[in-house]
Design a protein around this motif. Structure first.
Motif, PDB file in Angstrom:
ATOM      1  N   UNK A 111      -6.795   9.232  67.250  1.00 43.69           N
ATOM      2  CA  UNK A 111      -7.879   9.965  67.902  1.00 43.69           C
ATOM      3  C   UNK A 111      -8.202  11.232  67.113  1.00 43.69           C
ATOM      4  N   UNK A 112      -7.167  11.900  66.589  1.00 48.68           N
ATOM      5  CA  UNK A 112      -7.389  13.148  65.858  1.00 48.68           C
ATOM      6  C   UNK A 112      -8.144  12.936  64.551  1.00 48.68           C
ATOM      7  N   UNK A 113      -8.188  11.719  64.055  1.00 45.66           N
ATOM      8  CA  UNK A 113      -9.019  11.421  62.883  1.00 45.66           C
ATOM      9  C   UNK A 113     -10.493  11.638  63.217  1.00 45.66           C
ATOM     10  N   UNK A 114     -10.882  11.229  64.425  1.00 42.43           N
ATOM     11  CA  UNK A 114     -12.265  11.392  64.864  1.00 42.43           C
ATOM     12  C   UNK A 114     -12.505  12.784  65.465  1.00 42.43           C
ATOM     13  N   UNK A 115     -11.465  13.329  66.082  1.00 43.16           N
ATOM     14  CA  UNK A 115     -11.576  14.533  66.918  1.00 43.16           C
ATOM     15  C   UNK A 115     -10.405  15.443  66.553  1.00 43.16           C
ATOM     16  N   UNK A 138      -9.419  18.506  66.915  1.00 49.26           N
ATOM     17  CA  UNK A 138      -8.823  19.421  67.887  1.00 49.26           C
ATOM     18  C   UNK A 138      -7.816  18.729  68.806  1.00 49.26           C
ATOM     19  N   UNK A 139      -7.935  17.425  68.928  1.00 50.59           N
ATOM     20  CA  UNK A 139      -7.044  16.677  69.814  1.00 50.59           C
ATOM     21  C   UNK A 139      -5.607  16.660  69.290  1.00 50.59           C
ATOM     22  N   UNK A 140      -5.392  16.988  68.029  1.00 51.08           N
ATOM     23  CA  UNK A 140      -4.059  16.940  67.431  1.00 51.08           C
ATOM     24  C   UNK A 140      -3.108  17.983  68.002  1.00 51.08           C
ATOM     25  N   UNK A 141      -3.614  18.970  68.720  1.00 48.16           N
ATOM     26  CA  UNK A 141      -2.776  20.044  69.247  1.00 48.16           C
ATOM     27  C   UNK A 141      -1.725  19.513  70.216  1.00 48.16           C
ATOM     28  N   UNK A 142      -0.652  20.266  70.340  1.00 48.32           N
ATOM     29  CA  UNK A 142       0.398  19.990  71.333  1.00 48.32           C
ATOM     30  C   UNK A 142       1.037  18.611  71.154  1.00 48.32           C
ATOM     31  N   UNK A 143       1.257  18.213  69.920  1.00 49.62           N
ATOM     32  CA  UNK A 143       1.985  16.976  69.656  1.00 49.62           C
ATOM     33  C   UNK A 143       1.190  15.704  69.836  1.00 49.62           C
ATOM     34  N   UNK A 144      -0.136  15.777  69.761  1.00 55.23           N
ATOM     35  CA  UNK A 144      -0.969  14.599  69.996  1.00 55.23           C
ATOM     36  C   UNK A 144      -1.575  14.021  68.711  1.00 55.23           C
ATOM     37  N   UNK A 145      -1.141  14.483  67.568  1.00 59.71           N
ATOM     38  CA  UNK A 145      -1.788  14.103  66.308  1.00 59.71           C
ATOM     39  C   UNK A 145      -1.808  12.599  66.080  1.00 59.71           C
ATOM     40  N   UNK A 146      -0.746  11.897  66.474  1.00 61.89           N
ATOM     41  CA  UNK A 146      -0.628  10.480  66.130  1.00 61.89           C
ATOM     42  C   UNK A 146      -1.052   9.524  67.251  1.00 61.89           C
ATOM     43  N   UNK A 176      -1.675   4.822  77.655  1.00 64.62           N
ATOM     44  CA  UNK A 176      -0.351   5.086  77.106  1.00 64.62           C
ATOM     45  C   UNK A 176      -0.242   6.472  76.454  1.00 64.62           C
ATOM     46  N   UNK A 177      -1.301   7.254  76.465  1.00 63.24           N
ATOM     47  CA  UNK A 177      -1.323   8.512  75.722  1.00 63.24           C
ATOM     48  C   UNK A 177      -0.522   9.618  76.393  1.00 63.24           C
ATOM     49  N   UNK A 178      -0.332   9.545  77.703  1.00 64.66           N
ATOM     50  CA  UNK A 178       0.404  10.582  78.413  1.00 64.66           C
ATOM     51  C   UNK A 178      -0.408  11.806  78.760  1.00 64.66           C
ATOM     52  N   UNK A 179      -1.683  11.790  78.453  1.00 66.03           N
ATOM     53  CA  UNK A 179      -2.550  12.951  78.718  1.00 66.03           C
ATOM     54  C   UNK A 179      -3.360  12.648  79.975  1.00 66.03           C
ATOM     55  N   UNK A 180      -2.700  12.653  81.120  1.00 68.96           N
ATOM     56  CA  UNK A 180      -3.310  12.143  82.352  1.00 68.96           C
ATOM     57  C   UNK A 180      -4.045  13.200  83.165  1.00 68.96           C
ATOM     58  N   UNK A 181      -3.884  14.453  82.815  1.00 66.19           N
ATOM     59  CA  UNK A 181      -4.522  15.510  83.576  1.00 66.19           C
ATOM     60  C   UNK A 181      -4.244  16.840  82.920  1.00 66.19           C
ATOM     61  N   UNK A 182      -4.579  17.910  83.619  1.00 63.21           N
ATOM     62  CA  UNK A 182      -4.378  19.261  83.104  1.00 63.21           C
ATOM     63  C   UNK A 182      -3.465  20.031  84.047  1.00 63.21           C
TER      64      UNK A 182
END
Length: 379
Positions: A84-88, A90-98, A108-114
């Motif tokens: 996702x961070x290839x396209x976007x 900023x999404x790589x922050x907080x351990x989400x780069x891959x 499966x991303x684990x980013x279910x809410x804030x």
């Protein structure tokens, strides 16, 4: 009960009549089915309900979002296995780069809410959700588990789509799907269609059902509370979400769609078989890829057994009489829409009052089974 059924589908009309007779006096709903591009069932019932009545369809909206993504994958514009961070970036922050697009679409991303949740204005706006989620740490190590990204999956996929195409999911849905097929399914309801919209009514559980709800209910800071945004005290009740004009106007891609059953079934007919002389939107290989199970088993958010393909629900897991490769999505108030490519069926069911316990209403099992049986014996 009003409407028509084609020859060979009388059993579906009889089954819908049972639903109408067995429900509350204020029952209002619609049922539509296409088989190989031919509309064979078009039924409705209830006070103030017609074939043209529009309601909020909650997470059935995710089917529209997933169809837009499927078209872009089919076009070679998106790659499900790209980060996702290839396209976007900023999404790589907080351990989400891959995290890959596939992991997002498979919940499966684990980013279910804030952590702080979303206000109504934020929850209605995919761009605002995406901006908040870019800096959100995942709630589990991505790929190690899965859980329903109820409010945010449309915003996450939508930001990827916008970064690549320069257009929103809502714009692409209108341009490539709704307008060409004349579908009564809207991601952003025009003001002039507002008179056709009716508000969703809240669920009225029995005392036994309420006890089950209370037993399931999580603490205010639990994973489920964060994913369903119930930890935010000023957030709207789930059942009331599409009743807000700001939601209908913006057509949030996770749960903000507005449709009739004609629109629900028509979208899946357009995707799988085509109709009115127009070809199907998806090629067989694309349908197979997006319907293929990506996540199955214990959902750590909903705490029940679920199964997902890419964006779509793997509906055969819940309705085993469907053919392998069926795909679709339910909506919280009881709606269900799907395509069963093996029988050629495209199915749409919609109702006004929120049905216990949420998700596809129980009557869908018999209605859908009857539609499948009629499709296999008649066509």
């Amino acid at each position: 009960m009003h409407g028509t059924v084609a020859a060979g589908y009388e059993s579906v009309g009889a089954e819908f009549a049972k639903v109408v007779a067995g429900e509350r006096a204020d029952y209002a709903g619609q049922l539509v089915a296409y088989v190989r591009g031919e509309k064979v069932v078009d039924l409705w019932s209830g006070p103030g309900f017609t074939a043209d009545t529009l309601t909020g369809v909650f997470s059935a909206t995710k089917g529209a979002m997933s169809l837009v993504v499927a078209l872009l994958v089919q076009d070679g514009v998106l790659d499900p296995d790209q980060r996702v961070s290839h396209y976007w970036p900023e999404f790589a922050a907080q351990g989400k780069r891959d995290i890959t697009l596939r992991e997002v679409l498979a919940h499966r991303a684990g980013v279910v809410g804030a952590d702080a949740g979303f206000s109504l204005a934020e929850l209605a706006d995919d761009r605002l959700i995406a901006a908040r989620m870019a800096d959100q740490r995942p709630y589990w190590r991505p790929g190690t588990a899965y859980g329903y990204h109820a409010w945010v999956i449309g915003a996450l996929a939508g930001e990827v789509v916008r970064r690549v195409t320069g257009q929103s999911i809502q714009e692409l849905f209108e341009e490539r799907i709704r307008a060409p097929y004349g579908l009564d399914f809207h991601l952003g309801l025009p003001e002039e269609l507002e008179p056709r919209f009716v508000t969703t009514l809240p669920m009225l559980p029995t005392p036994e059902q309420q006890a089950e709800i209370d037993d399931w209910d999580s603490g205010p800071e639990s994973l489920a509370a964060i994913a369903f945004n119930t930890h935010r005290t000023d957030a709207p009740e789930l059942w009331d979400f599409p009743n807000q004009r700001i939601v209908r106007a913006q057509g949030q891609a996770s749960a903000g769609g507005v449709a009739s059953a004609r629109g629900l079934a028509g979208m899946y007919a357009a995707a799988s078989t085509g109709f009115d002389g127009r070809p199907p939107l998806l090629k067989p290989d694309t349908m197979a890829e997006f319907a293929q199970i990506q996540s199955i088993g214990y959902d750590v958010v909903s705490r029940v057994h679920k199964a997902f393909g890419l964006g779509f629900s793997a509906v055969t897991e819940f309705y085993p009489f469907l053919g392998q490769g069926a795909f679709g999505h339910s909506g919280a108030a009881g709606s269900l829409s799907l395509a069963d490519p093996r029988s050629g069926l495209a199915y749409g069911y919609n109702r006004r009052r929120y049905a216990y316990p949420g998700g596809a209403a129980a009557e869908n099992t018999d209605l859908l089974r009857t539609c499948v049986e009629a499709a296999r014996t008649t066509h």
